[in-house]
Scaffold this active site. Structure first.
Site, mmCIF file in Angstrom:
data_model
loop_
_atom_site.group_PDB
_atom_site.id
_atom_site.type_symbol
_atom_site.label_atom_id
_atom_site.label_comp_id
_atom_site.label_asym_id
_atom_site.label_seq_id
_atom_site.Cartn_x
_atom_site.Cartn_y
_atom_site.Cartn_z
ATOM 1 N N ASN A 22 1.333 0.135 7.262
ATOM 2 C CA ASN A 22 1.104 1.501 6.796
ATOM 3 C C ASN A 22 0.066 1.398 5.687
ATOM 4 O O ASN A 22 0.380 0.949 4.591
ATOM 5 C CB ASN A 22 2.433 2.087 6.274
ATOM 6 C CG ASN A 22 2.240 3.471 5.673
ATOM 7 O OD1 ASN A 22 1.161 4.054 5.756
ATOM 8 N ND2 ASN A 22 3.300 3.989 5.052
ATOM 9 N N LYS A 66 -1.410 3.690 4.116
ATOM 10 C CA LYS A 66 -1.300 4.767 3.119
ATOM 11 C C LYS A 66 -2.696 5.319 2.782
ATOM 12 O O LYS A 66 -3.553 5.383 3.659
ATOM 13 C CB LYS A 66 -0.547 4.245 1.887
ATOM 14 C CG LYS A 66 0.813 3.617 2.269
ATOM 15 C CD LYS A 66 1.706 3.312 1.112
ATOM 16 C CE LYS A 66 3.009 2.707 1.612
ATOM 17 N NZ LYS A 66 3.963 2.421 0.543
ATOM 18 N N HIS A 82 8.218 9.344 5.667
ATOM 19 C CA HIS A 82 8.049 8.256 4.706
ATOM 20 C C HIS A 82 8.565 8.716 3.340
ATOM 21 O O HIS A 82 8.447 9.890 2.991
ATOM 22 C CB HIS A 82 6.572 7.843 4.618
ATOM 23 C CG HIS A 82 6.410 6.580 3.847
ATOM 24 N ND1 HIS A 82 6.372 6.554 2.471
ATOM 25 C CD2 HIS A 82 6.350 5.282 4.257
ATOM 26 C CE1 HIS A 82 6.268 5.290 2.071
ATOM 27 N NE2 HIS A 82 6.258 4.503 3.138
ATOM 28 N N GLU A 98 7.401 8.481 0.527
ATOM 29 C CA GLU A 98 6.385 9.150 -0.305
ATOM 30 C C GLU A 98 6.228 10.613 0.124
ATOM 31 O O GLU A 98 5.955 11.483 -0.706
ATOM 32 C CB GLU A 98 5.060 8.362 -0.232
ATOM 33 C CG GLU A 98 5.178 7.070 -1.042
ATOM 34 C CD GLU A 98 4.473 5.859 -0.459
ATOM 35 O OE1 GLU A 98 3.560 6.019 0.362
ATOM 36 O OE2 GLU A 98 4.855 4.729 -0.836
ATOM 37 N N GLU A 126 13.676 1.911 4.793
ATOM 38 C CA GLU A 126 12.855 1.543 3.639
ATOM 39 C C GLU A 126 13.546 2.015 2.360
ATOM 40 O O GLU A 126 13.420 3.200 1.984
ATOM 41 C CB GLU A 126 11.476 2.215 3.739
ATOM 42 C CG GLU A 126 10.670 1.781 4.932
ATOM 43 C CD GLU A 126 9.171 1.979 4.700
ATOM 44 O OE1 GLU A 126 8.443 0.991 4.809
ATOM 45 O OE2 GLU A 126 8.747 3.099 4.390
ATOM 46 N N GLY A 179 6.650 -0.898 -2.854
ATOM 47 C CA GLY A 179 5.548 -1.056 -3.805
ATOM 48 C C GLY A 179 5.984 -1.588 -5.154
ATOM 49 O O GLY A 179 5.227 -1.564 -6.112
ATOM 50 N N SER A 221 8.169 -3.990 0.164
ATOM 51 C CA SER A 221 7.676 -5.241 -0.428
ATOM 52 C C SER A 221 7.769 -6.430 0.524
ATOM 53 O O SER A 221 8.017 -7.561 0.086
ATOM 54 C CB SER A 221 8.399 -5.531 -1.747
ATOM 55 O OG SER A 221 8.135 -4.511 -2.688
HETATM 56 P P1 13P Z 1 5.126 -1.982 0.377
HETATM 57 O O1 13P Z 1 5.138 -3.013 1.459
HETATM 58 O O2 13P Z 1 3.827 -1.887 -0.366
HETATM 59 O O3 13P Z 1 6.318 -2.091 -0.531
HETATM 60 O O4 13P Z 1 5.262 -0.549 1.112
HETATM 61 C C1 13P Z 1 6.252 -0.388 2.055
HETATM 62 C C2 13P Z 1 6.046 0.908 2.724
HETATM 63 O O5 13P Z 1 6.163 1.955 2.136
HETATM 64 C C3 13P Z 1 5.648 0.891 4.147
HETATM 65 O O6 13P Z 1 5.726 2.153 4.707
#
Ligand code: 13P
Length: 251
Positions: free
Chosen positions: A10, A12, A96, A98, A168, A174, A212
């Site tokens: 992803n 982003k 997601h 976010e 997740e 992150g 992560s």
């Molecule tokens: P990270 O791998 O940067 O923690 O992000 C995970 C994520 O949100 C994948 O959709």
């Protein structure tokens, strides 16, 4: 048929058009060498056509980071399923964390996105996951059920076949904090149990883990029985890290 491990990146709001094309080209060559692993990428919307064009004919799958449920209309900032399909997307991520927590998307709104995409046979990666305070107050399972429920309520057998779930935990995204293998195993088992308690007509879909994930911790994660792959943010922007994880998945 044994399901291949899914390594889904992803991206982003990272990587411009030429950077996306370059990374996708490298990943598409890599994906052509893999027998037990699929590589999926979700670039930002404007980069999708370039990625699809550059990787045409390779097994790499390109998808979107969101999708709207209506066919067309006054929905500023949104994209329809038909638009994504026309660009060559073969999957969409919905829900997601976010989207849920920065942009306030509720579980019922996310379900509208998911059910429309599934009806159009667009593979849908439905993200679910608890916040730190929800885990600490012992509410992880309730949160996962609350997020899954509006999708499962209306899901048909035909829709179920295009669904992928991504667990997740918000506190692991992150942050560099990865959930322990036990926490991942328990959450995935709880998702599967909940699925079985609600859905009799279809097996529980593949469940990816995200939060992560990187080469250092990938081996333990991918070896958990109920983990079908990973949804990767930061580390998916780096070819060498993706290659290292693909190597682990293949071994
Ligand atoms: P990270 O791998 O940067 O923690 O992000 C995970 C994520 O949100 C994948 O959709």
């Amino acid at each position: 048929m044994t399901q291949k491990n899914i390594l889904a990146g992803n991206w982003k709001m990272n990587l411009g058009i030429s950077e996306s094309r370059e990374l996708a080209l490298d990943l598409s060559s890599l994906s052509g060498t893999l027998s037990k692993t699929e590589i999926w990428v979700a670039p930002s919307f404007v980069c999708i056509p370039a990625v699809v064009q550059a990787t045409h004919g390779s097994p790499l799958r390109c998808g979107s980071q969101n999708v709207h449920w209506e066919a067309k209309g006054a929905y500023t900032g949104e994209l329809s399923i038909a638009m994504l399909k026309e660009c060559g997307c073969s999957f969409a991520i919905v829900g997601h964390s976010e989207r849920r927590h920065i942009f306030g998307e509720s579980s019922s709104l996310v379900a509208q996105r998911a059910l429309a995409a599934l009806s159009a046979e667009l593979t849908t990666v439905l993200c679910i996951g608890e916040k730190l305070e929800e885990r600490e107050s012992g509410n992880t399972d309730n949160v996962l059920e609350e997020q899954l429920s509006p999708v499962l309520e209306k899901l048909t057998e035909q829709q179920a076949s295009s669904l992928v779930i991504a667990y997740e935990p918000v506190w692991a995204i992150g942050t560099g904090k990865v959930a322990s293998l036990t926490e991942i195993e328990e959450a995935h088992a709880s998702i599967e149990n909940y699925w079985k308690s609600r859905i009799q007509f279809a097996p529980c879909p593949p469940i990816l883990y995200g939060g992560s994930v990187k080469p250092d911790n990938f081996e333990g994660i991918i070896n958990i029985d109920l983990v079908a792959g990973a949804l990767i943010g930061g580390a998916s922007l780096n070819y060498d890290k993706m290659k290292a994880m693909a190597d682990i998945s293949e071994s």
